[in-house]
Scaffold this motif. Structure first.
Motif, PDB file in Angstrom:
ATOM      1  N   GLU A  68       0.818  -1.223   0.000  1.00 10.85           N
ATOM      2  CA  GLU A  68       0.000   0.000   0.000  1.00 10.85           C
ATOM      3  C   GLU A  68       0.850   1.270   0.000  1.00 10.85           C
ATOM      4  O   GLU A  68       0.614   2.161  -0.812  1.00 10.85           O
ATOM      5  CB  GLU A  68      -0.983  -0.008   1.171  1.00 10.85           C
ATOM      6  CG  GLU A  68      -1.903   1.195   1.209  1.00 10.85           C
ATOM      7  CD  GLU A  68      -2.632   1.451  -0.119  1.00 10.85           C
ATOM      8  OE1 GLU A  68      -2.761   2.623  -0.503  1.00 10.85           O
ATOM      9  OE2 GLU A  68      -3.064   0.472  -0.770  1.00 10.85           O
ATOM     10  N   PRO A  69       1.871   1.394   0.875  1.00  7.71           N
ATOM     11  CA  PRO A  69       2.714   2.608   0.806  1.00  7.71           C
ATOM     12  C   PRO A  69       3.432   2.758  -0.537  1.00  7.71           C
ATOM     13  O   PRO A  69       3.568   3.861  -1.050  1.00  7.71           O
ATOM     14  CB  PRO A  69       3.728   2.417   1.931  1.00  7.71           C
ATOM     15  CG  PRO A  69       3.142   1.407   2.835  1.00  7.71           C
ATOM     16  CD  PRO A  69       2.224   0.562   2.019  1.00  7.71           C
ATOM     17  N   LYS A  70       3.881   1.637  -1.127  1.00  3.69           N
ATOM     18  CA  LYS A  70       4.561   1.727  -2.414  1.00  3.69           C
ATOM     19  C   LYS A  70       3.608   2.251  -3.477  1.00  3.69           C
ATOM     20  O   LYS A  70       3.960   3.146  -4.247  1.00  3.69           O
ATOM     21  CB  LYS A  70       5.119   0.368  -2.837  1.00  3.69           C
ATOM     22  CG  LYS A  70       5.859   0.455  -4.163  1.00  3.69           C
ATOM     23  CD  LYS A  70       6.457  -0.858  -4.585  1.00  3.69           C
ATOM     24  CE  LYS A  70       7.163  -0.699  -5.919  1.00  3.69           C
ATOM     25  NZ  LYS A  70       7.752  -1.936  -6.392  1.00  3.69           N
ATOM     26  N   ARG A  71       2.413   1.714  -3.522  1.00  5.03           N
ATOM     27  CA  ARG A  71       1.442   2.182  -4.528  1.00  5.03           C
ATOM     28  C   ARG A  71       1.061   3.633  -4.288  1.00  5.03           C
ATOM     29  O   ARG A  71       0.867   4.391  -5.243  1.00  5.03           O
ATOM     30  CB  ARG A  71       0.227   1.266  -4.524  1.00  5.03           C
ATOM     31  CG  ARG A  71       0.572  -0.095  -5.117  1.00  5.03           C
ATOM     32  CD  ARG A  71      -0.624  -0.955  -5.326  1.00  5.03           C
ATOM     33  NE  ARG A  71      -0.218  -2.201  -5.967  1.00  5.03           N
ATOM     34  CZ  ARG A  71      -0.866  -3.330  -5.847  1.00  5.03           C
ATOM     35  NH1 ARG A  71      -1.970  -3.389  -5.123  1.00  5.03           N
ATOM     36  NH2 ARG A  71      -0.443  -4.413  -6.449  1.00  5.03           N
ATOM     37  N   SER A  72       0.955   4.018  -3.037  1.00  2.00           N
ATOM     38  CA  SER A  72       0.656   5.413  -2.714  1.00  2.00           C
ATOM     39  C   SER A  72       1.770   6.332  -3.211  1.00  2.00           C
ATOM     40  O   SER A  72       1.505   7.396  -3.778  1.00  2.00           O
ATOM     41  CB  SER A  72       0.472   5.555  -1.205  1.00  2.00           C
ATOM     42  OG  SER A  72       0.309   6.899  -0.852  1.00  2.00           O
ATOM     43  N   LEU A  73       3.016   5.907  -3.004  1.00  5.73           N
ATOM     44  CA  LEU A  73       4.150   6.708  -3.475  1.00  5.73           C
ATOM     45  C   LEU A  73       4.211   6.736  -5.006  1.00  5.73           C
ATOM     46  O   LEU A  73       4.541   7.768  -5.592  1.00  5.73           O
ATOM     47  CB  LEU A  73       5.461   6.144  -2.905  1.00  5.73           C
ATOM     48  CG  LEU A  73       5.707   6.395  -1.420  1.00  5.73           C
ATOM     49  CD1 LEU A  73       6.888   5.570  -0.932  1.00  5.73           C
ATOM     50  CD2 LEU A  73       5.933   7.873  -1.151  1.00  5.73           C
ATOM     51  N   GLN A  74       3.859   5.623  -5.657  1.00  6.83           N
ATOM     52  CA  GLN A  74       3.889   5.590  -7.119  1.00  6.83           C
ATOM     53  C   GLN A  74       2.869   6.557  -7.722  1.00  6.83           C
ATOM     54  O   GLN A  74       3.103   7.116  -8.785  1.00  6.83           O
ATOM     55  CB  GLN A  74       3.625   4.165  -7.616  1.00  6.83           C
ATOM     56  CG  GLN A  74       4.837   3.276  -7.490  1.00  6.83           C
ATOM     57  CD  GLN A  74       4.560   1.844  -7.915  1.00  6.83           C
ATOM     58  OE1 GLN A  74       3.502   1.298  -7.615  1.00  6.83           O
ATOM     59  NE2 GLN A  74       5.510   1.237  -8.589  1.00  6.83           N
ATOM     60  N   ARG A  75       1.766   6.767  -7.053  1.00  7.76           N
ATOM     61  CA  ARG A  75       0.756   7.707  -7.570  1.00  7.76           C
ATOM     62  C   ARG A  75       1.249   9.150  -7.530  1.00  7.76           C
ATOM     63  O   ARG A  75       0.669  10.020  -8.171  1.00  7.76           O
ATOM     64  CB  ARG A  75      -0.549   7.559  -6.773  1.00  7.76           C
ATOM     65  CG  ARG A  75      -1.324   6.293  -7.114  1.00  7.76           C
ATOM     66  CD  ARG A  75      -2.716   6.308  -6.511  1.00  7.76           C
ATOM     67  NE  ARG A  75      -2.716   6.195  -5.065  1.00  7.76           N
ATOM     68  CZ  ARG A  75      -2.766   5.048  -4.376  1.00  7.76           C
ATOM     69  NH1 ARG A  75      -2.810   3.907  -5.016  1.00  7.76           N
ATOM     70  NH2 ARG A  75      -2.766   5.050  -3.062  1.00  7.76           N
TER      71      ARG A  75
END
Length: 190
Positions: A68-75
Motif C-alpha cells: 500500500e505505501p509503495k502504490r501510494s508513493l507511485q501515484r
C-alpha cells in the motif's frame, strides 16, 4: 559478471569462450541505479526516507502492509517510481522475451527511455547496457548463469576467512574439498 576483472580473466584464460552476462548481474545493476535515484530524491522528499526495499523488491514479495505505501508513493509520480518502472520493464524483458531478436528490440526501447529520462543513474545504466550489449544479448541465446560458481566461491572465501589464512596451499585445498565436496567422513573415521 560485468566487472572488468572478470572480462580480463576470460580474455586471458579462455580466449575462445563466448561471454554471457546473466540476468542476475544486469538486474543487480538496475537495482543499484534505482537506489541511487531514490537516495537523490530522498534528500528533498522526506516521504522516501526508509523506503529502499519497497523499491528494490518485486511487488509479489511485498506484504500487504508494504504494498500500500509503495502504490501510494507511485501515484505521486516520483522519479524513483519511474526508475522502478524501468527496472520492472527490464525484468519483464527477461521473463517474456521469446528469443534474442525480441529481447534486442525491447532492450533498445528501454535504453532509449532510460537515456531520455533525465535520471542520471538510469542514463548511466543504459550506457552500461550498451557497453555490454553483445554479452547481455548472448544470454537470450544461451540462458546460462555462473550462480553455482559464485556460490562455491562464497563458500571458499568463508573457509579462508574462518581459518584466518593457511600456511600452505595443500591445507587450503584440503579444506575446500572437505567443505565443498560434501564428503561422508563417517566411513573413514569408524
Amino acid at each position: 559478471d560485468m566487472s572488468l576483472g572478470f572480462a580480463k580473466g576470460i580474455r586471458e584464460r579462455l580466449p575462445n569462450a563466448a561471454r554471457i552476462i546473466d540476468k542476475f548481474h544486469v538486474i543487480k545493476h538496475a537495482n543499484e541505479a534505482v537506489d541511487k535515484v531514490r537516495k537523490q530524491e530522498a534528500r528533498g522528499n522526506a516521504l522516501l526516507k526508509r523506503t529502499k526495499y519497497l523499491w528494490l523488491r518485486n511487488e509479489s514479495n511485498l506484504t500487504g502492509l508494504q504494498l500500500e505505501p509503495k502504490r501510494s508513493l507511485q501515484r505521486r509520480r516520483l522519479k524513483t517510481g519511474r526508475a522502478c518502472q524501468m527496472r520492472e520493464t527490464l525484468q519483464d524483458i527477461y521473463g517474456t522475451s521469446a528469443d534474442r531478436a525480441e529481447a534486442e528490440t525491447a532492450l533498445k526501447r528501454l535504453c532509449s527511455w532510460m537515456t531520455r529520462s533525465r535520471l542520471e543513474p538510469m542514463k548511466e545504466f543504459a550506457r552500461q547496457i550498451r557497453r555490454h550489449w553483445r554479452d547481455i544479448l548472448a544470454y537470450f541465446d544461451h540462458p546460462y548463469t555462473n550462480a553455482i560458481l559464485e556460490g562455491l566461491n562464497s563458500v571458499i572465501q568463508n573457509v579462508k576467512t574462518r581459518a584466518r589464512g593457511f600456511k600452505n596451499m595443500d591445507y587450503f585445498s584440503t579444506m575446500i574439498y572437505l567443505t565443498c565436496g560434501k564428503l561422508d567422513l563417517s566411513t573413514v573415521t569408524t
